[in-house]
Scaffold this active site. Structure first.
Site, PDB file in Angstrom:
ATOM      1  N   ASP A 217       0.868  -1.185   0.000  1.00 48.07           N
ATOM      2  CA  ASP A 217       0.000   0.000   0.000  1.00 48.07           C
ATOM      3  C   ASP A 217       0.901   1.231   0.000  1.00 48.07           C
ATOM      4  OD1 ASP A 217      -2.900  -1.166   0.605  1.00 48.07           O
ATOM      5  OD2 ASP A 217      -1.416  -2.283   1.801  1.00 48.07           O
ATOM      6  N   ASP A 246      -7.206  -7.148   6.212  1.00 50.72           N
ATOM      7  CA  ASP A 246      -5.851  -7.712   6.089  1.00 50.72           C
ATOM      8  C   ASP A 246      -4.809  -6.627   5.787  1.00 50.72           C
ATOM      9  OD1 ASP A 246      -7.232  -7.546   3.678  1.00 50.72           O
ATOM     10  OD2 ASP A 246      -6.409  -9.398   2.850  1.00 50.72           O
ATOM     11  N   HIS A 247      -5.276  -5.389   5.574  1.00 49.16           N
ATOM     12  CA  HIS A 247      -4.372  -4.255   5.361  1.00 49.16           C
ATOM     13  C   HIS A 247      -4.430  -3.291   6.547  1.00 49.16           C
ATOM     14  CE1 HIS A 247      -3.851  -4.792   0.869  1.00 49.16           C
ATOM     15  NE2 HIS A 247      -4.915  -5.554   1.089  1.00 49.16           N
TER      16      HIS A 247
END
Length: 256
Positions: A217, A246-247
């Site tokens: 990201d 999950d981020h």
DNA sequence: ATGGTTGCTTAGCAA
């Protein structure tokens, strides 16, 4: 100006977490990816109660990007509009706080050698062409979101194990370069010492507690934005607890 | 080599 980007992995599944995080982190601008809802189901009213305006580019089940801001979001544009496939909602740009801000969700790419892998490479080429067509490197632009590419060796906890996947294969790392070479700088990489800081951990095999992460990201910015960037960080706390994405969110702070 | 987990949608895909 404090800007965050976060792959929320379904805004319906994560709405309460998102609202609580906004109350605590108070970013001025937040770019979201994988909202997975049509525009009518985006919780714009609840965000408005907290002082945030929204622009959205959503679809059912898959993909979906949004930008929320404490100031107006002007001249929103959706997709590449380049005559190619724009059926997947992966790109949204609008002007806010005097900066053109884009929320980006690069295709994951599936398996190496698959059609999805090829689509990802082609999508990154279209991204470069879109930059050439619609932006200028000497104007303030931030391109942030889930790029599904870890740019550097130091952005991967176990590079040997990830090199043969679509998140760190040389083909995707190279495919990202033309967009960077157009005139985008990796704001996070310029502010944080390389190594050990990640933004995504697979849900499977206890990747988060094992520290098996990748920095996929990214917050990219043109030179006028990079000159104003004071710091960058990942909010790892947001990856913890019950039912996380999950981020984790990635944030930058710009001088006014 | 496979499967491990989560979300959306309802058996299977996408990530």
């Amino acid at each position: 100006m404090k800007l965050a980007c976060w792959n929320i992995n379904s805004i319906r599944a994560r709405k309460e977490r998102l609202l609580a995080w906004l109350d605590q982190a108070r970013p001025d601008v937040l770019c979201l990816q994988e909202t997975k809802v049509v525009d009518a189901e985006f919780p714009a009213a609840e965000l408005a109660e907290r002082g945030y305006q929204s622009v959205v580019h959503g679809q059912k089940t898959y993909n979906g990007v949004a930008i929320v801001s404490r100031q107006p979001l002007n001249d929103p544009r959706r997709g590449f509009d380049d005559g190619g496939d724009d059926s997947q909602c992966r790109l949204l740009v609008a002007e806010t706080f005097g900066v053109r801000v884009a929320s980006v969700y690069v295709p994951n790419g599936g398996e190496l050698g698959s059609d999805k892998h090829q689509y990802k490479l082609a999508w990154l080429a279209r991204l470069r062409a879109w930059l050439e067509r619609t932006a200028r490197p000497d104007q303030p632009l931030i391109l942030c979101g889930d790029f599904n590419v870890a740019p550097r060796e130091s952005d991967v906890a176990y590079p040997e194990q990830w090199r043969e996947t679509v998140l760190f294969h040389p083909s995707v790392r190279e495919a990202l370069q033309p967009a960077l070479a157009w005139g985008l700088r990796d704001l996070f990489a310029e502010k944080v010492p390389a190594g050990g800081v990640y933004s995504w951990w697979d849900y499977r095999q206890l990747a988060f507690p094992r520290g098996d992460g990748l920095r996929i990201d990214l917050v990219l910015g043109t030179a006028p934005v990079a000159a104003r960037c004071e710091k960058a960080w990942v909010d790892r706390e947001a990856r913890k607890g019950k039912q996380p994405s999950d981020h984790a969110p990635v944030l930058v702070e710009l001088r006014d």
